[in-house]
Design an enzyme around this catalytic site. Structure first.
Site, PDB file in Angstrom:
ATOM      1  CB  SER A 192     113.937  67.900 -24.682  1.00  0.00           C
ATOM      2  OG  SER A 192     112.705  67.479 -25.218  1.00  0.00           O
ATOM      3  CG  ASP A 232     114.745  62.173 -29.995  1.00  0.00           C
ATOM      4  OD1 ASP A 232     113.617  61.860 -29.571  1.00  0.00           O
ATOM      5  OD2 ASP A 232     115.396  63.137 -29.557  1.00  0.00           O
ATOM      6  CG  HIS A 245     114.136  62.636 -26.172  1.00  0.00           C
ATOM      7  ND1 HIS A 245     114.422  63.624 -27.089  1.00  0.00           N
ATOM      8  CD2 HIS A 245     113.564  63.268 -25.106  1.00  0.00           C
ATOM      9  CE1 HIS A 245     114.021  64.787 -26.621  1.00  0.00           C
ATOM     10  NE2 HIS A 245     113.519  64.594 -25.408  1.00  0.00           N
TER      11      HIS A 245
END
Length: 223
Positions: free
Chosen positions: A120, A172, A203
């Site tokens: 991320s 996600d 995610h």
């Protein structure tokens, strides 16, 4: 010695001497402990001598979270698909990772045996660090992330042929997979040949993905 030395989680192998290092950056609001538990599940070869370094991001106010102070590699100013981020902070965080790279080189690790990974937010910093780095590195692992500074990178400094693995979750809803696909295309436009894989997850990471990452690392280390 890096000023980050006291704010990292370090996992050293039983095999010696250490020949490779993976520097792995966590996501927003997490810590260096976030990915530490996956190391035993990677299935690395028993004679593999890889040090894993998991740095902690500094705590800063994050605009999208109403200015709440939390671990973050950079501020996120808005959450539109083409999210606006603090590029100066990405560059600053990338420089912090350079300090860790310098430390590993000082310990005798060849820069080409240093792999940069990020999830991320950490992945956005990893992209920037590898593609602007003046040293030849060993690999780039980008997990559930996006190429936040692509507009600022028109060519690759040194790592023209670096191995790149991009993983993303099909579901996600934090970093949509369209951003992962977009990053893949940007890297291809720069002449790289990334491996892009999706998994039926949100995610996060999943066990089949961790196994695949281990296979990828084993292949890099043996090459």
């Amino acid at each position: 010695m890096s000023k980050l030395t006291s704010v990292v989680v370090e996992h050293n192998p039983s095999a010696q001497p250490i020949t490779h290092t993976v520097i792995w950056l966590h996501g927003l609001g997490a810590s260096g402990h976030d990915f530490e538990p996956i190391v035993p599940n990677l299935g690395l070869a028993k004679d593999t001598a890889v040090r894993f370094i998991f740095p902690h991001a500094p705590k800063i106010p994050v605009t999208i979270n109403n200015g709440y102070v939390m671990p973050a590699w950079y501020d996120i100013l808005e959450m539109s698909l083409n999210r606006k981020v603090d590029v100066a902070q990405i560059i600053s965080s990338s420089a912090m990772i350079d300090e860790l790279i310098d430390d590993e080189i000082a310990k005798g690790i060849d820069s080409q045996n240093i792999i940069i990974a990020g999830f991320s937010q950490g992945g956005a910093v990893a992209y920037h660090n590898v593609l602007t780095n003046s040293r030849k590195l060993g690999g780039l692992l980008a997990l559930s992330t996006y190429f936040a500074t692509f507009e600022h990178i028109q060519s690759i400094a040194v790592n023209h042929h670096i191995a790149v693995k991009i993983d993303h979750g099909e579901f996600d809803d934090i970093v949509p997979k369209t951003l992962g696909i977009q990053a893949m295309h940007h890297l291809k436009s720069l002449g790289l040949t990334p491996i892009y894989t999706t998994y039926p997850m949100a995610h996060q990471v999943c066990l089949p993905q961790i196994t695949s990452i281990g296979d990828w690392l084993n292949a890099l280390i043996k090459s």
